[in-house]
Design a protein around this motif. Structure first.
Motif, PDB file in Angstrom:
ATOM      1  N   ILE A  92      -4.001  64.344  32.072  1.00  0.00           N
ATOM      2  CA  ILE A  92      -5.293  64.763  32.581  1.00  0.00           C
ATOM      3  C   ILE A  92      -5.879  63.611  33.397  1.00  0.00           C
ATOM      4  CG2 ILE A  92      -7.676  65.343  31.949  1.00  0.00           C
ATOM      5  CD1 ILE A  92      -6.493  66.987  29.655  1.00  0.00           C
ATOM      6  N   ARG A  93      -6.254  63.924  34.635  1.00  0.00           N
ATOM      7  CA  ARG A  93      -6.873  62.947  35.520  1.00  0.00           C
ATOM      8  C   ARG A  93      -8.305  63.372  35.780  1.00  0.00           C
ATOM      9  NH1 ARG A  93      -8.168  61.837  40.862  1.00  0.00           N
ATOM     10  NH2 ARG A  93      -7.601  59.742  41.622  1.00  0.00           N
ATOM     11  N   ALA A  94      -9.227  62.469  35.586  1.00  0.00           N
ATOM     12  CA  ALA A  94     -10.639  62.761  35.816  1.00  0.00           C
ATOM     13  C   ALA A  94     -11.235  61.643  36.659  1.00  0.00           C
ATOM     14  CB  ALA A  94     -11.387  62.880  34.496  1.00  0.00           C
ATOM     15  N   LEU A 131     -10.080  58.281  35.090  1.00  0.00           N
ATOM     16  CA  LEU A 131      -9.541  58.303  33.732  1.00  0.00           C
ATOM     17  C   LEU A 131      -8.195  59.010  33.775  1.00  0.00           C
ATOM     18  CD1 LEU A 131      -9.783  58.148  30.559  1.00  0.00           C
ATOM     19  CD2 LEU A 131     -10.935  60.379  30.695  1.00  0.00           C
ATOM     20  N   LEU A 132      -7.167  58.365  33.221  1.00  0.00           N
ATOM     21  CA  LEU A 132      -5.854  58.986  33.050  1.00  0.00           C
ATOM     22  C   LEU A 132      -5.568  59.066  31.566  1.00  0.00           C
ATOM     23  CD1 LEU A 132      -3.632  57.222  35.764  1.00  0.00           C
ATOM     24  CD2 LEU A 132      -4.585  59.541  35.841  1.00  0.00           C
ATOM     25  N   LEU A 135     -17.476  64.659  35.682  1.00  0.00           N
ATOM     26  CA  LEU A 135     -16.241  64.210  36.312  1.00  0.00           C
ATOM     27  C   LEU A 135     -15.483  65.383  36.924  1.00  0.00           C
ATOM     28  CD1 LEU A 135     -14.838  61.724  33.614  1.00  0.00           C
ATOM     29  CD2 LEU A 135     -16.598  61.339  35.358  1.00  0.00           C
ATOM     30  N   ARG A 136     -14.700  65.089  37.931  1.00  0.00           N
ATOM     31  CA  ARG A 136     -13.746  66.067  38.460  1.00  0.00           C
ATOM     32  C   ARG A 136     -12.459  65.884  37.672  1.00  0.00           C
ATOM     33  NH1 ARG A 136     -15.988  64.277  43.682  1.00  0.00           N
ATOM     34  NH2 ARG A 136     -14.273  62.764  43.809  1.00  0.00           N
ATOM     35  N   ALA A 137     -12.059  66.911  36.949  1.00  0.00           N
ATOM     36  CA  ALA A 137     -10.935  66.768  36.016  1.00  0.00           C
ATOM     37  C   ALA A 137      -9.929  67.884  36.204  1.00  0.00           C
ATOM     38  CB  ALA A 137     -11.452  66.763  34.574  1.00  0.00           C
ATOM     39  N   ALA A 138      -8.649  67.536  36.052  1.00  0.00           N
ATOM     40  CA  ALA A 138      -7.576  68.521  36.182  1.00  0.00           C
ATOM     41  C   ALA A 138      -6.343  68.020  35.453  1.00  0.00           C
ATOM     42  CB  ALA A 138      -7.244  68.769  37.652  1.00  0.00           C
ATOM     43  N   VAL A 139      -5.503  68.957  35.035  1.00  0.00           N
ATOM     44  CA  VAL A 139      -4.167  68.611  34.549  1.00  0.00           C
ATOM     45  C   VAL A 139      -3.301  68.371  35.779  1.00  0.00           C
ATOM     46  CG1 VAL A 139      -2.121  69.428  33.327  1.00  0.00           C
ATOM     47  CG2 VAL A 139      -4.393  69.918  32.412  1.00  0.00           C
TER      48      VAL A 139
END
Length: 217
Positions: free
Chosen positions: A211-213, A148-149, A170-174
């Motif tokens: 944000i990428r998850a 997800l972007l 999910l693994r998510a980060a900015v």
């Protein structure tokens, strides 16, 4: 070829550009299933289709749907554009990539507009009316390894986005942020935003975040 924008349809701006840049860096195999939520003119959907993805685009606005279909036809790209409320038109499907530049601007009214151009950016008093729905529902539509972007403003609480996506597994980060000058909407709301504490008194620029998850395999 720049996408056309019919009256009342959100034209690509800095947030669209930032998300398009993130998409360009994302591995995307030919035939990957991609979903563009809140497609507007279809600019992001077309960018994914040019890389060989099988793209579905969704928007709740009929003018946006018609604009995206027109732009896909002009570009001769096979983008499927559906009308409907967020993820409802694709319920039960899975995707390798979900893109979204949703409404995220905090607004004095807690209820989103039902029509007009502001429908593309107003998202309730905290800017999270649509973001929270995406965080709740999008993870279930990601295939294993799917990503997800998402782009939104720092005014609408990126930490809440990260927390919800991580809670969903999910693994998510900015992965990126960019400061841009206030546009007309934020300039008109500066007094209200400062009164609510969403905007620091000295701030004169808006921070956008990507944000990428990712769903683990």
């Amino acid at each position: 070829m720049s996408p056309l924008s019919l009256p009342g349809v959100y034209a690509p701006q800095a947030d669209t550009v930032l998300l398009a840049e993130a998409l360009a860096r994302e591995p995307l195999c030919p035939g990957a299933r991609a979903l563009d939520l809140g497609t507007g003119t279809g600019a992001l959907a077309l960018a994914a289709a040019r890389r060989g993805a099988q793209v579905t685009a969704v928007d709740v606005s009929w003018p946006a749907v018609l604009t995206a279909r027109l732009n896909a036809r002009r570009a001769r790209l096979p983008v499927r554009v559906l009308h409907g409320d967020l993820l409802d038109p694709v319920a039960g499907q899975t995707f390798d990539l979900i893109l979204s530049n949703p409404p995220y601007v905090p607004a004095p009214s807690a209820r989103p507009p039902r029509r007009g151009a502001a429908r593309a950016w107003d998202a309730g008093s905290d800017g999270r009316l649509v973001l929270d729905r995406i965080c709740r529902r999008a993870p279930a539509l990601l295939a294993p390894g799917g990503r997800l972007l998402l782009v939104h403003s720092a005014l609408s609480d990126p930490e809440a986005t990260l927390t919800q996506l991580r809670t969903a597994g999910l693994r998510a980060a900015v992965t990126e942020h960019r400061y841009i000058p206030f546009g007309p909407v934020l300039r008109a709301r500066q007094t209200w935003l400062r009164a609510t504490g969403l905007l620091r008194n000295a701030a004169d620029k808006e921070e956008l975040v990507i944000i990428r998850a990712e769903r683990p395999h």
